[in-house]
Structures are given as C-alpha cells and as structure tokens.
Design an enzyme around this catalytic site. Structure first.
Site, PDB file in Angstrom:
ATOM      1  N   LYS A 204       0.813  -1.033  -0.022  1.00  0.00           N
ATOM      2  CA  LYS A 204      -0.057  -0.049   0.016  1.00  0.00           C
ATOM      3  C   LYS A 204       0.742   1.255   0.117  1.00  0.00           C
ATOM      4  CE  LYS A 204      -4.391  -1.757   1.569  1.00  0.00           C
ATOM      5  NZ  LYS A 204      -5.324  -1.840   2.428  1.00  0.00           N
ATOM      6  N   ARG A 244      -3.322 -10.144   4.876  1.00  0.00           N
ATOM      7  CA  ARG A 244      -3.534 -10.185   3.668  1.00  0.00           C
ATOM      8  C   ARG A 244      -2.434  -9.729   2.664  1.00  0.00           C
ATOM      9  NH1 ARG A 244      -6.140  -7.121  -0.395  1.00  0.00           N
ATOM     10  NH2 ARG A 244      -7.568  -8.389  -1.449  1.00  0.00           N
TER      11      ARG A 244
END
Length: 265
Positions: A204, A244
C-alpha cells in the site's frame, strides 16, 4: 491470506491474473508458498477507482472461486455486493471480506447472516472515488475503533453472529500514511473490540512513502514486498489473526520468525 485480483486495474497487479485459468493457477501457487486462505476479488478498490458492474464482477469472480474450491483451497471472496457474496459462497467460498463492512449494499448483512459464514468488517468511510477526502481525524486510532464498534453492533443486529465477525482497520481507506502507521503502531487498541484482526497492508501507499523518504517518489507497488513482510511480522507479534498479502512466501517466512522469537521469550 493470499490475494488473487481478477481485475484489469488493481493498483498492485492489475491484469496479471485476469484470465480464470491464470487466476486459479496463481491461487494454487499462493497456497504452495504458504497461504492458508486465498482471497478472490473482482473489483479494484484502489483510490479513485470506478465501480465495475455486478454482472462483470460475477463473471470474474465465481469461476475462480469454484476452481480453487474444487482443488481444496480455503477461499474467501472480496466483494461489496450481496449477490456476488451469495454466489461465491454457493461456489465454495467460506468467508466474505467486505471492505465496506456491509455499508455499500444493504442486502449484504442479511445474505451473510443467512449463509452463516465469517464476515470481515473493515473500517470504511466511502467509495474509492471520494475516500481520500474523508481522511480527517482528531485521533485516528480512537475514531477507527469506535466506528468499527458501531459497525459491528449494526452487523450483529442485522443477524450475523458476533463470533463470526473479523475486523480490519482499513489501512489506506480514507487514511493517509500517518494514519496507517499510527494504526499499525496501536494494533493492541483494536483488540479491545474482542474479535480476530485482519491486517491488509500489502504494497500500500504508506509503505511506498516510508521507503521513499521525504520528497522522493515511492517505489512501484511490486517493490514493496519486503516492507509488507515487515508489517506482517509486526502484526503477528501484535496478535493479528491474519495478514492479507500479494506475495506470500516472504510474509510466511517473516511470521514464522516472529513466532519463533515469541516462543523463545
């Protein structure tokens, strides 16, 4: 939790696994690298992404879920749509991962309740097109915890058993890099909600900002896997239920080391 994006436009690997056969093979490869669960999604939720229509999301997701489940893989479905969740569960998915926590589709909570499967409730303040403008907090940790608590209560009221809820702080969703780092530093506060914790930090933006340093351009998403593994190890030490990730092997190794250090303490 290994990620299989059946999309042409995901921020990290859009288009690489868009074909059903390639997506199923990738999911099997992730299991071979150590994934316990494979999360299949057919709609990008990167900042600014437009929504795909329901029929296209179904076309992308259901065959991949069915193909992986038929190979004995434990599959979750990453969707904000009740009909996609319902059909994915019918095809073999055993968990619904909704980044909106049931807010995007009013039918989602009843569908999950009827299916009797675990439900990931993520902290969410709006769709991708507008979420960056919603990244305004006085105390990000306290506000995320309280907003998640309110959402959990609503989901339980809607019929989902409390013991089937997993929570996710929603890193990168209506949050800037500083907010994300604060949440990682205070994962212990999320445990006050009393539910298993999923941490989805993989590749991210906040990791790109950390790696680049002040004033420099962040490295491409696929060059953030080592940084992702570091977050995975920190999350494991903080008691997360799952992480995740797109690249499983490095995270599996990092978590194994974190567990070994815990065992030696």
């Amino acid at each position: 939790m290994g990620v299989v994006n059946v999309t042409p436009d995901s921020f990290s690997d859009g288009g690489r696994w868009f074909d059903t056969t390639a997506a199923v093979k990738h999911g099997l490869d992730l299991v071979g690298e150590g994934a316990d669960l494979v999360d299949v999604g057919g709609e990008s939720t990167r900042p600014g992404a437009s929504r795909v229509d329901e029929s296209e999301e179904l076309r992308r997701v259901v065959p991949v879920v069915r193909g992986l489940a038929s190979e004995g893989v434990t599959v979750s479905v990453d969707t904000m749509r009740a009909r996609v969740a319902e059909q994915a569960v019918a095809a073999g998915a055993v968990l619904v991962n909704d980044v909106s926590g049931g807010l995007a589709d009013p039918d989602m909570v009843p569908v999950v309740a009827a299916a009797g499967v675990p439900f990931v409730v993520m902290h969410w303040r709006g769709f991708s097109e507008s979420m960056n403008s919603r990244a305004v907090y006085g105390d990000v940790v306290a506000e995320v915890v309280e907003e998640l608590r309110a959402r959990m209560d609503a989901v339980v009221t809607g019929g989902v058993a409390a013991e089937r809820i997993v929570i996710d702080p929603g890193l990168g969703f209506a949050k800037d890099a500083g907010h994300d780092l604060s949440l990682i530093a205070r994962l212990d506060a999320l445990h006050d909600l009393g539910r298993p914790l999923l941490v989805a930090a993989s590749r991210k933006r906040f990791l790109g900002h950390v790696l680049a340093g002040a004033g420099a351009a962040p490295p491409p998403a696929r060059e953030r896997d080592a940084a992702t593994a570091a977050i995975s190890a920190l999350s494991a030490r903080a008691g997360a239920w799952a992480v995740r990730v797109h690249e499983v092997r490095a995270t599996a190794d990092a978590v194994r080391v974190a567990r070994a250090v815990e065992g030696a303490a």
